[in-house]
Design a protein around this motif. Structure first.
Motif, PDB file in Angstrom:
ATOM      1  N   ARG A 185      51.650  74.389  85.173  1.00 39.68           N
ATOM      2  CA  ARG A 185      52.557  74.000  86.134  1.00 39.68           C
ATOM      3  C   ARG A 185      52.682  72.499  85.962  1.00 39.68           C
ATOM      4  NH1 ARG A 185      50.136  77.583  90.386  1.00 39.68           N
ATOM      5  NH2 ARG A 185      51.274  79.694  89.998  1.00 39.68           N
ATOM      6  N   ALA A 186      51.469  71.670  85.990  1.00 40.02           N
ATOM      7  CA  ALA A 186      51.366  70.465  85.707  1.00 40.02           C
ATOM      8  C   ALA A 186      52.317  69.995  84.466  1.00 40.02           C
ATOM      9  CB  ALA A 186      50.093  69.769  85.795  1.00 40.02           C
ATOM     10  N   GLN A 187      51.989  70.727  83.489  1.00 34.64           N
ATOM     11  CA  GLN A 187      52.904  70.523  82.051  1.00 34.64           C
ATOM     12  C   GLN A 187      54.453  70.583  82.063  1.00 34.64           C
ATOM     13  OE1 GLN A 187      50.487  73.184  79.666  1.00 34.64           O
ATOM     14  NE2 GLN A 187      49.293  71.549  79.017  1.00 34.64           N
ATOM     15  N   LEU A 188      54.653  71.609  83.085  1.00 38.02           N
ATOM     16  CA  LEU A 188      55.989  71.962  83.400  1.00 38.02           C
ATOM     17  C   LEU A 188      56.807  70.788  84.097  1.00 38.02           C
ATOM     18  CD1 LEU A 188      56.021  75.842  83.824  1.00 38.02           C
ATOM     19  CD2 LEU A 188      57.327  74.761  81.946  1.00 38.02           C
ATOM     20  N   ALA A 189      56.010  70.319  85.116  1.00 38.95           N
ATOM     21  CA  ALA A 189      56.544  69.360  86.100  1.00 38.95           C
ATOM     22  C   ALA A 189      56.669  68.106  85.225  1.00 38.95           C
ATOM     23  CB  ALA A 189      55.548  69.176  87.337  1.00 38.95           C
ATOM     24  N   MET A 232      60.142  65.616  84.040  1.00 35.60           N
ATOM     25  CA  MET A 232      60.434  64.222  84.253  1.00 35.60           C
ATOM     26  C   MET A 232      60.707  63.442  83.317  1.00 35.60           C
ATOM     27  SD  MET A 232      57.160  63.610  86.840  1.00 35.60           S
ATOM     28  CE  MET A 232      57.695  62.258  87.442  1.00 35.60           C
ATOM     29  N   ILE A 233      61.022  64.073  82.199  1.00 34.79           N
ATOM     30  CA  ILE A 233      61.336  63.275  81.106  1.00 34.79           C
ATOM     31  C   ILE A 233      62.900  63.002  81.396  1.00 34.79           C
ATOM     32  CG2 ILE A 233      61.791  63.555  78.660  1.00 34.79           C
ATOM     33  CD1 ILE A 233      59.576  64.971  77.968  1.00 34.79           C
ATOM     34  N   PRO A 234      63.158  61.662  81.309  1.00 37.00           N
ATOM     35  CA  PRO A 234      64.456  61.110  81.588  1.00 37.00           C
ATOM     36  C   PRO A 234      65.454  61.669  80.476  1.00 37.00           C
ATOM     37  CG  PRO A 234      63.105  59.256  81.403  1.00 37.00           C
ATOM     38  CD  PRO A 234      62.301  60.682  80.913  1.00 37.00           C
ATOM     39  N   ALA A 235      66.796  62.071  80.914  1.00 41.72           N
ATOM     40  CA  ALA A 235      67.730  62.648  79.973  1.00 41.72           C
ATOM     41  C   ALA A 235      68.100  61.642  78.989  1.00 41.72           C
ATOM     42  CB  ALA A 235      68.872  63.090  80.810  1.00 41.72           C
ATOM     43  N   GLY A 236      67.974  60.504  78.883  1.00 45.65           N
ATOM     44  CA  GLY A 236      68.329  59.629  78.129  1.00 45.65           C
ATOM     45  C   GLY A 236      67.396  59.296  77.170  1.00 45.65           C
ATOM     46  N   THR A 237      66.347  60.042  77.162  1.00 46.29           N
ATOM     47  CA  THR A 237      65.508  59.754  75.939  1.00 46.29           C
ATOM     48  C   THR A 237      65.533  60.417  74.686  1.00 46.29           C
ATOM     49  OG1 THR A 237      64.203  61.834  76.511  1.00 46.29           O
ATOM     50  CG2 THR A 237      63.265  59.749  77.665  1.00 46.29           C
ATOM     51  N   ALA A 238      64.826  59.984  73.606  1.00 49.04           N
ATOM     52  CA  ALA A 238      65.346  60.602  72.310  1.00 49.04           C
ATOM     53  C   ALA A 238      64.954  61.635  71.946  1.00 49.04           C
ATOM     54  CB  ALA A 238      64.530  59.379  71.379  1.00 49.04           C
ATOM     55  N   TYR A 239      64.553  62.580  72.913  1.00 45.45           N
ATOM     56  CA  TYR A 239      64.331  63.923  72.557  1.00 45.45           C
ATOM     57  C   TYR A 239      65.535  64.824  72.608  1.00 45.45           C
ATOM     58  CZ  TYR A 239      59.195  62.570  73.906  1.00 45.45           C
ATOM     59  OH  TYR A 239      58.173  61.978  73.714  1.00 45.45           O
ATOM     60  N   PRO A 240      65.509  65.669  71.498  1.00 44.17           N
ATOM     61  CA  PRO A 240      66.712  66.527  71.337  1.00 44.17           C
ATOM     62  C   PRO A 240      66.558  67.622  72.613  1.00 44.17           C
ATOM     63  CG  PRO A 240      65.558  66.627  69.543  1.00 44.17           C
ATOM     64  CD  PRO A 240      64.724  65.736  70.497  1.00 44.17           C
ATOM     65  N   LYS A 241      67.637  68.022  73.021  1.00 46.28           N
ATOM     66  CA  LYS A 241      67.642  68.801  74.357  1.00 46.28           C
ATOM     67  C   LYS A 241      66.949  70.189  73.939  1.00 46.28           C
ATOM     68  CE  LYS A 241      71.233  68.499  78.006  1.00 46.28           C
ATOM     69  NZ  LYS A 241      70.394  68.306  79.317  1.00 46.28           N
ATOM     70  N   THR A 242      67.209  70.821  72.829  1.00 44.01           N
ATOM     71  CA  THR A 242      66.769  71.926  72.361  1.00 44.01           C
ATOM     72  C   THR A 242      65.143  71.861  72.209  1.00 44.01           C
ATOM     73  OG1 THR A 242      67.275  71.083  69.981  1.00 44.01           O
ATOM     74  CG2 THR A 242      68.812  72.519  70.900  1.00 44.01           C
ATOM     75  N   SER A 243      64.615  70.826  71.855  1.00 40.81           N
ATOM     76  CA  SER A 243      63.184  70.692  71.769  1.00 40.81           C
ATOM     77  C   SER A 243      62.575  70.924  73.280  1.00 40.81           C
ATOM     78  CB  SER A 243      62.863  69.272  71.064  1.00 40.81           C
ATOM     79  OG  SER A 243      63.364  69.376  69.840  1.00 40.81           O
ATOM     80  N   ARG A 285      63.836  72.367  75.668  1.00 40.32           N
ATOM     81  CA  ARG A 285      64.104  73.449  76.196  1.00 40.32           C
ATOM     82  C   ARG A 285      63.164  74.535  75.444  1.00 40.32           C
ATOM     83  NH1 ARG A 285      69.447  74.727  74.367  1.00 40.32           N
ATOM     84  NH2 ARG A 285      70.203  73.131  75.932  1.00 40.32           N
ATOM     85  N   THR A 286      62.866  74.430  74.358  1.00 39.67           N
ATOM     86  CA  THR A 286      61.992  75.386  73.672  1.00 39.67           C
ATOM     87  C   THR A 286      60.633  75.127  74.320  1.00 39.67           C
ATOM     88  OG1 THR A 286      63.316  75.213  71.611  1.00 39.67           O
ATOM     89  CG2 THR A 286      61.009  76.077  71.567  1.00 39.67           C
ATOM     90  N   ARG A 291      59.754  73.941  77.066  1.00 40.32           N
ATOM     91  CA  ARG A 291      59.944  74.645  78.445  1.00 40.32           C
ATOM     92  C   ARG A 291      59.625  76.189  78.422  1.00 40.32           C
ATOM     93  NH1 ARG A 291      64.618  73.609  80.113  1.00 40.32           N
ATOM     94  NH2 ARG A 291      64.490  71.458  80.403  1.00 40.32           N
ATOM     95  N   ASP A 292      60.345  76.709  77.774  1.00 38.98           N
ATOM     96  CA  ASP A 292      60.373  78.267  77.429  1.00 38.98           C
ATOM     97  C   ASP A 292      58.819  78.604  77.104  1.00 38.98           C
ATOM     98  OD1 ASP A 292      62.636  78.199  78.391  1.00 38.98           O
ATOM     99  OD2 ASP A 292      63.735  78.646  76.307  1.00 38.98           O
ATOM    100  N   THR A 293      58.204  77.901  76.315  1.00 41.71           N
ATOM    101  CA  THR A 293      56.915  78.284  75.326  1.00 41.71           C
ATOM    102  C   THR A 293      56.100  77.867  76.766  1.00 41.71           C
ATOM    103  OG1 THR A 293      57.554  77.359  73.605  1.00 41.71           O
ATOM    104  CG2 THR A 293      55.226  77.315  73.778  1.00 41.71           C
ATOM    105  N   LEU A 294      56.106  77.101  77.702  1.00 38.88           N
ATOM    106  CA  LEU A 294      55.261  76.744  78.490  1.00 38.88           C
ATOM    107  C   LEU A 294      55.258  77.850  79.642  1.00 38.88           C
ATOM    108  CD1 LEU A 294      55.378  72.803  78.834  1.00 38.88           C
ATOM    109  CD2 LEU A 294      53.201  74.047  78.100  1.00 38.88           C
ATOM    110  N   ARG A 295      56.602  78.023  80.130  1.00 41.27           N
ATOM    111  CA  ARG A 295      56.708  79.190  80.957  1.00 41.27           C
ATOM    112  C   ARG A 295      56.121  80.626  80.554  1.00 41.27           C
ATOM    113  NH1 ARG A 295      62.737  77.377  82.621  1.00 41.27           N
ATOM    114  NH2 ARG A 295      62.009  75.973  84.421  1.00 41.27           N
ATOM    115  N   HIS A 296      56.473  80.774  79.307  1.00 39.48           N
ATOM    116  CA  HIS A 296      55.776  81.973  78.740  1.00 39.48           C
ATOM    117  C   HIS A 296      54.174  81.849  78.746  1.00 39.48           C
ATOM    118  CE1 HIS A 296      55.742  85.720  76.255  1.00 39.48           C
ATOM    119  NE2 HIS A 296      54.842  85.080  75.465  1.00 39.48           N
TER     120      HIS A 296
END
Length: 101
Positions: free
Chosen positions: A2-6, A10-21, A23-24, A26-31
């Motif tokens: 849960r801490a990892q998901l939280a 909190m990663i800002p939307a304007g960071t250099a991380y691609p949205k798909t990364s 999302r992937t 987040r899905d992995t952590l939830r699983h």
């Protein structure tokens, strides 16, 4: 988990991380969280786990049968003249370790 998901949220939307990364990830952590504690998982995660379990059981049975057939063949090869026993031992060891090694 849960801490990892939280933290991931909190990663800002304007960071250099691609949205798909994200999302992937987040899905992995939830699983992983759902696997660790199915009682607290949401309905979608529970459904995914149930589907995974119904597929995994027959796959484990097939994998076990294939490995056992390989072991039988390796042991039969050991009885053949000219086959070095250390080679057969290596094959059996790799079969016993599984695909991860």
């Amino acid at each position: 988990m849960r801490a990892q998901l939280a933290e991931l949220e909190m990663i800002p939307a304007g960071t250099a991380y691609p949205k798909t990364s994200t999302r992937t990830l987040r899905d992995t952590l939830r699983h992983l969280s759902a696997k660790a504690d199915p009682e607290t998982a949401d309905a979608e995660s529970k459904a995914t786990l149930d589907k995974e379990r119904t597929v995994a059981s027959p796959l484990r049975a097939v994998r076990g049968a294939v490995i056992e057939a390989g072991r039988r063949e390796a042991l039969a090869a050991r009885r053949e003249p000219g086959v070095p026993p250390y080679v057969v031992d290596r094959v059996i060891r790799r079969l016993d370790l599984g695909p991860a090694h």
